[in-house]
Write a protein that holds these residues in place. Sequence first.
Motif, PDB file in Angstrom:
ATOM      1  N   ALA A   1      37.517  46.325  40.614  1.00 53.30           N
ATOM      2  CA  ALA A   1      36.586  45.862  39.559  1.00 53.30           C
ATOM      3  C   ALA A   1      37.510  44.753  38.950  1.00 53.30           C
ATOM      4  CB  ALA A   1      36.272  46.795  38.718  1.00 53.30           C
ATOM      5  N   THR A   2      38.952  45.237  38.639  1.00 56.51           N
ATOM      6  CA  THR A   2      39.860  44.281  37.837  1.00 56.51           C
ATOM      7  C   THR A   2      40.100  43.000  38.624  1.00 56.51           C
ATOM      8  OG1 THR A   2      40.906  46.183  36.867  1.00 56.51           O
ATOM      9  CG2 THR A   2      42.035  44.231  37.131  1.00 56.51           C
ATOM     10  N   ILE A   3      40.320  43.136  40.125  1.00 53.32           N
ATOM     11  CA  ILE A   3      40.556  42.099  40.814  1.00 53.32           C
ATOM     12  C   ILE A   3      39.504  41.095  40.868  1.00 53.32           C
ATOM     13  CG2 ILE A   3      40.600  41.138  43.259  1.00 53.32           C
ATOM     14  CD1 ILE A   3      43.188  42.780  42.349  1.00 53.32           C
ATOM     15  N   ILE A   4      38.069  41.475  40.697  1.00 47.00           N
ATOM     16  CA  ILE A   4      36.917  40.800  40.867  1.00 47.00           C
ATOM     17  C   ILE A   4      36.775  39.975  39.592  1.00 47.00           C
ATOM     18  CG2 ILE A   4      34.249  40.683  41.183  1.00 47.00           C
ATOM     19  CD1 ILE A   4      35.948  41.330  43.568  1.00 47.00           C
TER      20      ILE A   4
ATOM     21  N   VAL B   1      36.415  38.227  50.155  1.00 49.02           N
ATOM     22  CA  VAL B   1      37.441  38.942  49.855  1.00 49.02           C
ATOM     23  C   VAL B   1      37.843  40.196  50.847  1.00 49.02           C
ATOM     24  CG1 VAL B   1      38.537  40.894  48.322  1.00 49.02           C
ATOM     25  CG2 VAL B   1      37.182  38.730  47.506  1.00 49.02           C
ATOM     26  N   GLN B   2      38.981  40.547  51.334  1.00 46.08           N
ATOM     27  CA  GLN B   2      39.248  41.573  52.191  1.00 46.08           C
ATOM     28  C   GLN B   2      40.248  42.850  51.429  1.00 46.08           C
ATOM     29  OE1 GLN B   2      40.613  39.630  55.644  1.00 46.08           O
ATOM     30  NE2 GLN B   2      39.180  41.030  56.646  1.00 46.08           N
ATOM     31  N   ILE B   3      39.812  43.947  51.267  1.00 49.01           N
ATOM     32  CA  ILE B   3      40.231  44.919  50.543  1.00 49.01           C
ATOM     33  C   ILE B   3      40.864  46.011  51.366  1.00 49.01           C
ATOM     34  CG2 ILE B   3      40.455  46.689  48.804  1.00 49.01           C
ATOM     35  CD1 ILE B   3      38.424  45.094  47.323  1.00 49.01           C
ATOM     36  N   LEU B   4      42.243  46.011  51.941  1.00 48.79           N
ATOM     37  CA  LEU B   4      42.714  46.741  53.038  1.00 48.79           C
ATOM     38  C   LEU B   4      43.603  47.927  52.569  1.00 48.79           C
ATOM     39  CD1 LEU B   4      43.273  43.797  55.300  1.00 48.79           C
ATOM     40  CD2 LEU B   4      41.356  45.477  55.155  1.00 48.79           C
ATOM     41  N   SER B   5      43.997  48.275  51.425  1.00 51.85           N
ATOM     42  CA  SER B   5      44.761  49.518  50.933  1.00 51.85           C
ATOM     43  C   SER B   5      43.971  50.019  49.865  1.00 51.85           C
ATOM     44  CB  SER B   5      45.862  48.777  50.421  1.00 51.85           C
ATOM     45  OG  SER B   5      45.845  48.093  49.162  1.00 51.85           O
ATOM     46  N   ALA B   6      44.335  51.373  49.776  1.00 51.59           N
ATOM     47  CA  ALA B   6      43.631  52.362  48.701  1.00 51.59           C
ATOM     48  C   ALA B   6      44.058  51.589  47.436  1.00 51.59           C
ATOM     49  CB  ALA B   6      44.063  53.720  48.880  1.00 51.59           C
ATOM     50  N   GLY B   7      45.225  51.363  47.353  1.00 51.14           N
ATOM     51  CA  GLY B   7      45.515  50.707  45.927  1.00 51.14           C
ATOM     52  C   GLY B   7      44.736  49.821  45.441  1.00 51.14           C
ATOM     53  N   ILE B   8      44.571  48.727  45.959  1.00 55.98           N
ATOM     54  CA  ILE B   8      43.791  47.571  45.818  1.00 55.98           C
ATOM     55  C   ILE B   8      42.516  48.075  45.781  1.00 55.98           C
ATOM     56  CG2 ILE B   8      42.879  45.293  46.604  1.00 55.98           C
ATOM     57  CD1 ILE B   8      45.636  45.112  45.508  1.00 55.98           C
ATOM     58  N   ASP B   9      41.945  48.964  46.524  1.00 51.02           N
ATOM     59  CA  ASP B   9      40.489  49.408  46.262  1.00 51.02           C
ATOM     60  C   ASP B   9      40.168  50.087  44.947  1.00 51.02           C
ATOM     61  OD1 ASP B   9      38.030  49.926  48.026  1.00 51.02           O
ATOM     62  OD2 ASP B   9      38.367  51.892  47.139  1.00 51.02           O
TER      63      ASP B   9
ATOM     64  N   GLU C   1      33.394  48.194  54.419  1.00 50.37           N
ATOM     65  CA  GLU C   1      32.382  47.429  53.448  1.00 50.37           C
ATOM     66  C   GLU C   1      32.128  46.163  53.822  1.00 50.37           C
ATOM     67  OE1 GLU C   1      31.174  49.011  50.655  1.00 50.37           O
ATOM     68  OE2 GLU C   1      32.443  50.897  50.522  1.00 50.37           O
ATOM     69  N   ASN C   2      31.032  45.540  53.660  1.00 49.75           N
ATOM     70  CA  ASN C   2      30.532  44.355  53.923  1.00 49.75           C
ATOM     71  C   ASN C   2      29.340  43.982  53.034  1.00 49.75           C
ATOM     72  OD1 ASN C   2      29.238  41.901  55.148  1.00 49.75           O
ATOM     73  ND2 ASN C   2      30.727  42.466  56.988  1.00 49.75           N
ATOM     74  N   GLY C   3      29.568  43.280  51.982  1.00 48.92           N
ATOM     75  CA  GLY C   3      28.364  42.839  51.368  1.00 48.92           C
ATOM     76  C   GLY C   3      28.752  42.001  50.007  1.00 48.92           C
ATOM     77  N   LEU C   4      27.642  41.890  49.247  1.00 50.63           N
ATOM     78  CA  LEU C   4      28.071  40.974  48.006  1.00 50.63           C
ATOM     79  C   LEU C   4      28.796  41.831  46.950  1.00 50.63           C
ATOM     80  CD1 LEU C   4      27.652  38.252  46.613  1.00 50.63           C
ATOM     81  CD2 LEU C   4      25.307  39.142  45.748  1.00 50.63           C
ATOM     82  N   LEU C   5      29.811  41.204  46.495  1.00 45.85           N
ATOM     83  CA  LEU C   5      30.423  42.065  45.254  1.00 45.85           C
ATOM     84  C   LEU C   5      29.942  41.393  43.950  1.00 45.85           C
ATOM     85  CD1 LEU C   5      33.987  42.069  46.740  1.00 45.85           C
ATOM     86  CD2 LEU C   5      32.429  44.000  46.186  1.00 45.85           C
ATOM     87  N   TRP C   6      29.912  40.045  43.812  1.00 40.72           N
ATOM     88  CA  TRP C   6      29.498  39.472  42.706  1.00 40.72           C
ATOM     89  C   TRP C   6      28.802  38.041  42.904  1.00 40.72           C
ATOM     90  CZ3 TRP C   6      30.516  34.916  40.413  1.00 40.72           C
ATOM     91  CH2 TRP C   6      30.377  34.589  39.101  1.00 40.72           C
ATOM     92  N   GLY C   7      27.808  37.905  41.989  1.00 36.46           N
ATOM     93  CA  GLY C   7      27.035  36.420  42.154  1.00 36.46           C
ATOM     94  C   GLY C   7      26.443  36.278  43.299  1.00 36.46           C
TER      95      GLY C   7
ATOM     96  N   TYR D   1      48.207  42.412  37.155  1.00 38.38           N
ATOM     97  CA  TYR D   1      47.127  41.738  38.198  1.00 38.38           C
ATOM     98  C   TYR D   1      46.728  40.294  37.843  1.00 38.38           C
ATOM     99  CZ  TYR D   1      46.810  46.317  40.191  1.00 38.38           C
ATOM    100  OH  TYR D   1      46.903  47.537  40.866  1.00 38.38           O
ATOM    101  N   LYS D   2      46.389  40.186  36.615  1.00 42.95           N
ATOM    102  CA  LYS D   2      45.918  38.664  36.205  1.00 42.95           C
ATOM    103  C   LYS D   2      47.163  37.647  36.475  1.00 42.95           C
ATOM    104  CE  LYS D   2      43.508  35.899  32.622  1.00 42.95           C
ATOM    105  NZ  LYS D   2      43.084  35.954  31.277  1.00 42.95           N
TER     106      LYS D   2
END
Length: 394
Positions: free
Chosen positions: A136-139, A124-132, A168-174, A78-79
Amino acid sequence: MAEIILKKGKEKAALQRHPWIFSGAIETIKNKPENGDVVKVFAFDKEFLAYGYFNGQSRVAIRLIEWDESRNIDEAWYKNRIKQAIASRKAILDKHTTTCRLIFSEADFLPGLIVDQYADFLSVQILSAGIDKVKATIIDVLKDELKPKGIFDKSDAKAREHEGLAIENGLLWGENPPEFLKVKENGISYNINIADGQKSGFYCDQRDNRSILAKYAKGKKVLDCFSYSGGFTLNALSNGAEIVTCVDSSALAIETLNQNVLLNKFDATKIISIQSDVNKQLRAFKETGELFDVIVLDPPKYAPSRSALDRAARAYKDLNRLAMLLLEKGGLLATFSCSGAVDIDTFKQIIAWAALDAGKEVQIIKQFCQPEDHPIRISFPEGEYLKGLLLRVL
């Protein structure tokens, strides 16, 4: 890892690197994967095809992400994918442009992940179950690579419902982004609203097209329909438009647009902003005999799927017919479609029908497309969603 074997003859798309496998193509599922799990996909003869995200309740049952069997789909994978996507956009961002799309789903081998940069913040928009499942890794990778002030989740698209995911709509980090965040695009400043704005907060896919169209606006009377935060309007004003009339049904969009006019110190007397349904307003202009030199039509997605294509075609035709009737002879119509189900040839046919109904002769003088931060994988033509035409209406 669960294994999926396709029906005989259903491996062609995967061999051609198309990332979607539909549920009807599956012969056998081994080891009962959960939605969002990475699975190994094989042809009917047991030949390895690819790794992909599985979702048993989606019509697109598998979204392929990797065709090399020797690679592990782990944090390092992913990185590498994210770093590669970010590096390919470096030439876009500078002191004149502080916003762009950093990750574009299937085009960057991360189906269901959209990441937009807005100055020091990420949307960020997460639109698939795989990415969801690997959120945490993505963030973590985005934090390490870009060091933003904050990462905001705009996963409020209806596409999540097809994947069995909640909105989902809200702060993920920071930090939370301010209500109005200042960004620049082609030297023009915008106050955008990430939390409550449309899509991810701003439509950076029209960046090049706004700049192109501005060249035709000098000294002209311009009508900007579905104006949102004023991208086409501000570019027209920057190039000396005589007056721009903006129409949008959203009160927040009109408020943001008016703020952006002041932010750039443009003459506020050169803009008329109208909160109204566009089709209704176009008919009102027709009744009063109002005419324009340049009209921009940038509507929302009328055809979210092929099943909606006929209805969308009628909507596009009527919208463009009305606009053609409001142009001075020889005037210009910039018309767009962001519906992936409407390809450019279909769109041209719709415009031809609209011209016939309007009793107008029309010339295509330029074709618009999406910019380089919205790349199109040659094996995934569905990624070419934005198309447009610049028409001279005689």
